[in-house]
Scaffold this active site. Structure first.
Site, PDB file in Angstrom:
ATOM      1  N   CYS A 116      -5.871  -2.854   2.236  1.00 22.48           N
ATOM      2  CA  CYS A 116      -5.617  -2.747   3.679  1.00 22.48           C
ATOM      3  C   CYS A 116      -6.891  -2.846   4.519  1.00 22.48           C
ATOM      4  O   CYS A 116      -7.470  -3.914   4.660  1.00 22.48           O
ATOM      5  CB  CYS A 116      -4.838  -1.473   3.958  1.00 22.48           C
ATOM      6  N   LYS A 134      -9.613   2.709  -2.910  1.00 19.18           N
ATOM      7  CA  LYS A 134      -9.992   2.189  -1.595  1.00 19.18           C
ATOM      8  C   LYS A 134     -11.318   2.794  -1.154  1.00 19.18           C
ATOM      9  O   LYS A 134     -11.454   4.013  -1.044  1.00 19.18           O
ATOM     10  CB  LYS A 134      -8.874   2.510  -0.600  1.00 19.18           C
ATOM     11  N   GLU A 181       0.831  -1.200   0.000  1.00 24.86           N
ATOM     12  CA  GLU A 181       0.000   0.000   0.000  1.00 24.86           C
ATOM     13  C   GLU A 181       0.873   1.259   0.000  1.00 24.86           C
ATOM     14  O   GLU A 181       1.848   1.352   0.741  1.00 24.86           O
ATOM     15  CB  GLU A 181      -0.900  -0.005   1.241  1.00 24.86           C
TER      16      GLU A 181
END
Length: 280
Positions: A155, A118, A44
């Site tokens: 994540c 995300k 990430e």
């Protein structure tokens, strides 16, 4: 397409500057490719520190356009040079003041295929992501690549089962979860959640974490990058919890049909009963 996909994950330590992080990643991609990796994912926000440990607008300078920014263009060249599919997590600027935590997906011939932004953004101590990122607006795309259909889940998203399932329903065979997560917060979940997602959704999961303590805070990034198969078993060992590492593993796509025929979770779903989940 071969039944076996050789896949790679790159676990890095912050070097101190963006340029050397990119150079380190390019070198690691080359090494993974030399081991036969056909698809490779970076961690990430791979070219920076995990700046979300603080809230400082100076770090907005790490943003780049995707796909027209320099790092995406470089990684397209790297993908074509080695003939590998790349998943490249970066800090994206869409327009001034509108920023996303994004992963670009590049095919083995260097073609830019698209991106995942995300969707789930944390805001807890040491992970002040809402200061930096707007929630994603592209849903849960799956990409047709030289190694088959792959998805990306970034994540914090791994804590939310809905996106994992959306990727499976869209046909993902491998889902990559690039992360930056710290020992004191989440280590107890690290080897539970992603294997469980692989089982529930009957695909392979490749999950990456950075390593080390960075100057911006006391978060101890504990590495332990690994692949999990659709039975929830690790494919080989997890990476070191303290050192940089390149993880390359063979993923037998034949296991997907075997497991889906045995458990038939997709057959037995009851979407007609799930409506209230999306109404709350």
């Amino acid at each position: 397409m071969s039944q076996v996909v050789r896949a790679g994950l790159i676990q890095q330590r912050w070097t101190g500057d963006k340029e050397s992080m990119i150079a380190n990643a390019v070198d690691a991609i080359g090494k993974a490719a030399s081991q036969g990796a056909q698809v490779i994912c970076l961690q990430e926000l791979f070219y920076g520190p995990y700046f979300c440990q603080v809230q400082d607008p100076d770090y907005y300078s790490y943003t780049e356009a995707i796909p027209d920014g320099p790092t995406t263009k470089l990684m397209q060249e790297v993908a074509a040079r080695h003939g590998v599919v790349l998943v490249v997590p970066m800090y994206e600027v869409e327009q001034p003041g509108v920023y996303y935590n994004t992963a670009a997906v590049i095919d083995a011939d260097g073609t830019y295929l698209g991106k995942h932004r995300k969707n789930h953004i944390p805001q807890v101590k040491g992970f002040w992501e809402k200061f930096y990122f707007r929630p994603g607006n592209l849903g849960y795309p799956v990409f047709d690549t030289a190694v088959g259909r792959i998805g990306v889940y970034i994540c914090y998203e791994r804590h939310f089962p809905e996106g994992w399932r959306a990727l499976g329903l869209a046909g993902a065979k491998i889902v990559f979860n690039p992360s930056a997560t710290s020992r004191g917060l989440s280590e107890y979940l690290w080897r539970l959640e992603q294997p469980a997602a692989a089982v529930a959704n009957e695909y392979f999961v490749g999950t990456i974490n950075r390593v080390g303590v960075e100057p911006l805070g006391d978060n101890d990034f504990y590495g332990q990058t690994y692949f999990a198969d659709p039975r929830g078993q690790l494919v080989g060992e997890a990476a070191s919890d303290t050192e940089e590492e390149i993880v390359v593993r063979d993923l037998d796509m034949g296991k997907l049909a075997e497991v889906r025929d045995q458990w038939a979770f997709y057959r037995d779903r009851r979407p007609d009963t799930y409506g209230p989940l999306a109404e709350a």
